[in-house]
Design a protein around this motif. Sequence first.
Motif, PDB file in Angstrom:
ATOM      1  N   TYR A  37      15.894 -13.963  19.150  1.00  0.00           N
ATOM      2  CA  TYR A  37      16.593 -14.259  20.402  1.00  0.00           C
ATOM      3  C   TYR A  37      15.630 -14.337  21.591  1.00  0.00           C
ATOM      4  O   TYR A  37      15.980 -14.033  22.711  1.00  0.00           O
ATOM      5  CB  TYR A  37      17.690 -13.223  20.645  1.00  0.00           C
ATOM      6  N   GLN A  38      14.413 -14.807  21.304  1.00  0.00           N
ATOM      7  CA  GLN A  38      13.398 -14.829  22.357  1.00  0.00           C
ATOM      8  C   GLN A  38      13.752 -15.777  23.490  1.00  0.00           C
ATOM      9  O   GLN A  38      13.481 -15.486  24.656  1.00  0.00           O
ATOM     10  CB  GLN A  38      12.041 -15.198  21.741  1.00  0.00           C
ATOM     11  N   ALA A  39      14.343 -16.933  23.172  1.00  0.00           N
ATOM     12  CA  ALA A  39      14.697 -17.893  24.227  1.00  0.00           C
ATOM     13  C   ALA A  39      15.722 -17.290  25.173  1.00  0.00           C
ATOM     14  O   ALA A  39      15.632 -17.451  26.398  1.00  0.00           O
ATOM     15  CB  ALA A  39      15.240 -19.177  23.613  1.00  0.00           C
ATOM     16  N   LEU A  40      16.703 -16.589  24.629  1.00  0.00           N
ATOM     17  CA  LEU A  40      17.720 -15.954  25.469  1.00  0.00           C
ATOM     18  C   LEU A  40      17.153 -14.750  26.200  1.00  0.00           C
ATOM     19  O   LEU A  40      17.510 -14.473  27.346  1.00  0.00           O
ATOM     20  CB  LEU A  40      18.915 -15.531  24.608  1.00  0.00           C
ATOM     21  N   GLU A  41      16.249 -14.039  25.556  1.00  0.00           N
ATOM     22  CA  GLU A  41      15.628 -12.867  26.176  1.00  0.00           C
ATOM     23  C   GLU A  41      14.764 -13.281  27.365  1.00  0.00           C
ATOM     24  O   GLU A  41      14.784 -12.640  28.420  1.00  0.00           O
ATOM     25  CB  GLU A  41      14.788 -12.129  25.137  1.00  0.00           C
ATOM     26  N   SER A  42      14.018 -14.378  27.221  1.00  0.00           N
ATOM     27  CA  SER A  42      13.127 -14.824  28.293  1.00  0.00           C
ATOM     28  C   SER A  42      13.884 -15.354  29.498  1.00  0.00           C
ATOM     29  O   SER A  42      13.336 -15.455  30.597  1.00  0.00           O
ATOM     30  CB  SER A  42      12.160 -15.894  27.774  1.00  0.00           C
ATOM     31  N   LYS A  84      18.015 -28.667  23.162  1.00  0.00           N
ATOM     32  CA  LYS A  84      16.958 -28.528  22.161  1.00  0.00           C
ATOM     33  C   LYS A  84      16.569 -27.063  22.027  1.00  0.00           C
ATOM     34  O   LYS A  84      16.265 -26.393  23.014  1.00  0.00           O
ATOM     35  CB  LYS A  84      15.740 -29.349  22.583  1.00  0.00           C
ATOM     36  N   ILE A  85      16.599 -26.560  20.788  1.00  0.00           N
ATOM     37  CA  ILE A  85      16.093 -25.220  20.534  1.00  0.00           C
ATOM     38  C   ILE A  85      14.983 -25.313  19.504  1.00  0.00           C
ATOM     39  O   ILE A  85      14.960 -26.225  18.669  1.00  0.00           O
ATOM     40  CB  ILE A  85      17.203 -24.255  20.062  1.00  0.00           C
ATOM     41  N   GLY A  86      14.037 -24.388  19.576  1.00  0.00           N
ATOM     42  CA  GLY A  86      12.894 -24.425  18.672  1.00  0.00           C
ATOM     43  C   GLY A  86      12.650 -23.081  18.027  1.00  0.00           C
ATOM     44  O   GLY A  86      12.932 -22.030  18.615  1.00  0.00           O
ATOM     45  N   ASN A  87      12.135 -23.112  16.819  1.00  0.00           N
ATOM     46  CA  ASN A  87      11.759 -21.896  16.106  1.00  0.00           C
ATOM     47  C   ASN A  87      10.666 -22.225  15.102  1.00  0.00           C
ATOM     48  O   ASN A  87      10.071 -23.305  15.149  1.00  0.00           O
ATOM     49  CB  ASN A  87      12.978 -21.259  15.429  1.00  0.00           C
ATOM     50  N   GLU A  88      10.418 -21.292  14.187  1.00  0.00           N
ATOM     51  CA  GLU A  88       9.312 -21.485  13.251  1.00  0.00           C
ATOM     52  C   GLU A  88       9.523 -22.672  12.315  1.00  0.00           C
ATOM     53  O   GLU A  88       8.580 -23.180  11.730  1.00  0.00           O
ATOM     54  CB  GLU A  88       9.081 -20.210  12.423  1.00  0.00           C
ATOM     55  N   SER A  89      10.753 -23.139  12.184  1.00  0.00           N
ATOM     56  CA  SER A  89      11.029 -24.263  11.289  1.00  0.00           C
ATOM     57  C   SER A  89      11.072 -25.598  12.022  1.00  0.00           C
ATOM     58  O   SER A  89      11.357 -26.626  11.420  1.00  0.00           O
ATOM     59  CB  SER A  89      12.353 -24.044  10.537  1.00  0.00           C
ATOM     60  N   GLY A  90      10.794 -25.614  13.317  1.00  0.00           N
ATOM     61  CA  GLY A  90      10.758 -26.863  14.069  1.00  0.00           C
ATOM     62  C   GLY A  90      11.764 -26.900  15.201  1.00  0.00           C
ATOM     63  O   GLY A  90      12.254 -25.861  15.649  1.00  0.00           O
ATOM     64  N   SER A  91      12.080 -28.104  15.662  1.00  0.00           N
ATOM     65  CA  SER A  91      13.015 -28.290  16.764  1.00  0.00           C
ATOM     66  C   SER A  91      14.372 -28.733  16.221  1.00  0.00           C
ATOM     67  O   SER A  91      14.447 -29.490  15.246  1.00  0.00           O
ATOM     68  CB  SER A  91      12.493 -29.348  17.740  1.00  0.00           C
ATOM     69  N   LYS A 146      24.900 -22.927  27.815  1.00  0.00           N
ATOM     70  CA  LYS A 146      24.533 -23.938  26.823  1.00  0.00           C
ATOM     71  C   LYS A 146      23.475 -23.392  25.864  1.00  0.00           C
ATOM     72  O   LYS A 146      23.510 -23.675  24.659  1.00  0.00           O
ATOM     73  CB  LYS A 146      24.025 -25.197  27.517  1.00  0.00           C
ATOM     74  N   ALA A 147      22.518 -22.625  26.392  1.00  0.00           N
ATOM     75  CA  ALA A 147      21.507 -22.025  25.530  1.00  0.00           C
ATOM     76  C   ALA A 147      22.148 -21.057  24.538  1.00  0.00           C
ATOM     77  O   ALA A 147      21.788 -21.023  23.354  1.00  0.00           O
ATOM     78  CB  ALA A 147      20.456 -21.294  26.376  1.00  0.00           C
ATOM     79  N   LEU A 148      23.111 -20.279  25.013  1.00  0.00           N
ATOM     80  CA  LEU A 148      23.783 -19.310  24.146  1.00  0.00           C
ATOM     81  C   LEU A 148      24.636 -20.026  23.100  1.00  0.00           C
ATOM     82  O   LEU A 148      24.608 -19.676  21.913  1.00  0.00           O
ATOM     83  CB  LEU A 148      24.642 -18.365  24.995  1.00  0.00           C
ATOM     84  N   VAL A 149      25.395 -21.047  23.517  1.00  0.00           N
ATOM     85  CA  VAL A 149      26.209 -21.815  22.571  1.00  0.00           C
ATOM     86  C   VAL A 149      25.329 -22.471  21.513  1.00  0.00           C
ATOM     87  O   VAL A 149      25.646 -22.447  20.313  1.00  0.00           O
ATOM     88  CB  VAL A 149      27.046 -22.880  23.313  1.00  0.00           C
ATOM     89  N   SER A 150      24.208 -23.065  21.936  1.00  0.00           N
ATOM     90  CA  SER A 150      23.322 -23.737  20.981  1.00  0.00           C
ATOM     91  C   SER A 150      22.711 -22.747  20.001  1.00  0.00           C
ATOM     92  O   SER A 150      22.594 -23.036  18.798  1.00  0.00           O
ATOM     93  CB  SER A 150      22.210 -24.483  21.736  1.00  0.00           C
ATOM     94  N   ALA A 156      17.211 -17.201  15.187  1.00  0.00           N
ATOM     95  CA  ALA A 156      15.789 -17.556  15.123  1.00  0.00           C
ATOM     96  C   ALA A 156      15.387 -18.565  16.182  1.00  0.00           C
ATOM     97  O   ALA A 156      14.680 -19.520  15.913  1.00  0.00           O
ATOM     98  CB  ALA A 156      15.443 -18.099  13.743  1.00  0.00           C
ATOM     99  N   VAL A 157      15.836 -18.382  17.401  1.00  0.00           N
ATOM    100  CA  VAL A 157      15.566 -19.335  18.473  1.00  0.00           C
ATOM    101  C   VAL A 157      14.573 -18.732  19.461  1.00  0.00           C
ATOM    102  O   VAL A 157      14.844 -17.720  20.087  1.00  0.00           O
ATOM    103  CB  VAL A 157      16.871 -19.709  19.218  1.00  0.00           C
ATOM    104  N   ASN A 158      13.404 -19.359  19.586  1.00  0.00           N
ATOM    105  CA  ASN A 158      12.412 -18.840  20.528  1.00  0.00           C
ATOM    106  C   ASN A 158      12.080 -19.823  21.639  1.00  0.00           C
ATOM    107  O   ASN A 158      11.226 -19.553  22.476  1.00  0.00           O
ATOM    108  CB  ASN A 158      11.131 -18.412  19.795  1.00  0.00           C
ATOM    109  N   HIS A 159      12.742 -20.986  21.651  1.00  0.00           N
ATOM    110  CA  HIS A 159      12.510 -21.953  22.732  1.00  0.00           C
ATOM    111  C   HIS A 159      13.784 -22.742  22.971  1.00  0.00           C
ATOM    112  O   HIS A 159      14.487 -23.106  22.030  1.00  0.00           O
ATOM    113  CB  HIS A 159      11.373 -22.908  22.363  1.00  0.00           C
TER     114      HIS A 159
END
Length: 417
Positions: free
Chosen positions: A324-329, A245-252, A278-282, A377-380
């Motif tokens: 790329y906030q999810a990958l950065e965090s 599951k990835i999330g951004n300003e447009s939802g999950s 998996k996070a990077l592939v998604s 645009a993935v922040n979660h």
Amino acid sequence: MDKKTQGAWIIHHTRKLQVVTSQDFDQLAFAGKCGLMLSGIAASFQATMSRTRVDALAKANGLSPRSELPAVLAELERQKVIQQGLDTVEVLGLSTHSVLDHTSTIFQEGSPDSVENAVIDISENVSESPVSENDLVQFTSDTFGLKTSDAKDLVMKGEGIGFFDAENDSRGERLVFNGNLFRADEIHKINTVIQTMGTTETQRFRELNDILAKQGCITLKQAHTVVTRQLFNKLQSIGLYDVNKIGNESGSHFFVTRPAAFSKFTSTIADDAFDLSKALVSSLTYGMTISAFGRGRIQMISALMNKLIAGSWVGPATAIGHDYQALESRGVVEVKPSSGSMFIMRLLKRDVGRLALAVIQEGDATSEAITQLPSAAVNHYTGPESNRVIIRKNITDPLKRGVGNLLTELRTGGLKR
């Protein structure tokens, strides 16, 4: 059990402990927090980072900068993998597997008690095939010198925390398993699953597997157009499919991968213990399939990834500062300002990039087309295990019975045919 595998189970169990109030398994939890923190701050090359960034990465990995981080950093310094300065922390260049080795070492040097060793051993055993709860209690009692009552309490406690799962079969026997059943011996186990299906389900199941084999990662919506939601949920609940599951300003947004897509290139739970590949592939798949054309679609993904894996900075682009906030965090990439509102980015964990690229290249991802850095645009990001647990908690009683019967078949039926 080798150190990498043990380290991976420690990380797995620590994440489970972070969402419950149990005060047990103290040494396991401490070693796991050290591993999570080391993964967050370590890159493929020696690097120095500010205390501000270290604190931010601690929070991203579920550690309190005030109450937990000082002890974790002190242990990592004792292990000679970091050196603390007044305002900085210097970290040795480490691969993900090296981080798991150090996690295991910290665990072992802390003199863990028998129950902590037992829950790791149990988890590895039930990832190979489901095991009768009664047999597991007896095995644990004999192997770790526990009273039968204590071994039974330990197995039940482990199920409650989520170290491993249990389900009743049609005869009322309770079978213990976990979400890693399909990371090894996949062909045999998939054949066993097929034996439990009707003709139509088998056809749709094979079709979905063919699509995933070609593309590496697809949307959950696409998966549901191939197999029924009920069948997919049953198979996800036993770990045959991973949902990211990835999330951004447009939802999950939800993406499906197979454990085998990653174990094809490496072979155990240690392959992607932190779910970084998996996070990077998604994230990349989102950029290739869902991200709006106005933000850009990925072209020449191999060229882009090879540039990142080689250690080069990519950009500048405005979107890099936001997308790329999810990958950065998680310490996978580093982002920094370039000029004006533009940002540049580099890959910190090259082994993660190599595994992600290998999975993507297995399919048709390289045929996608744009000429610039993807805007993901993935922040979660939420990994497969958390999503599997949610599905297991919400499946209906009839579906639970179906899962129990499937586990029985995996345990015995396939071995007899």
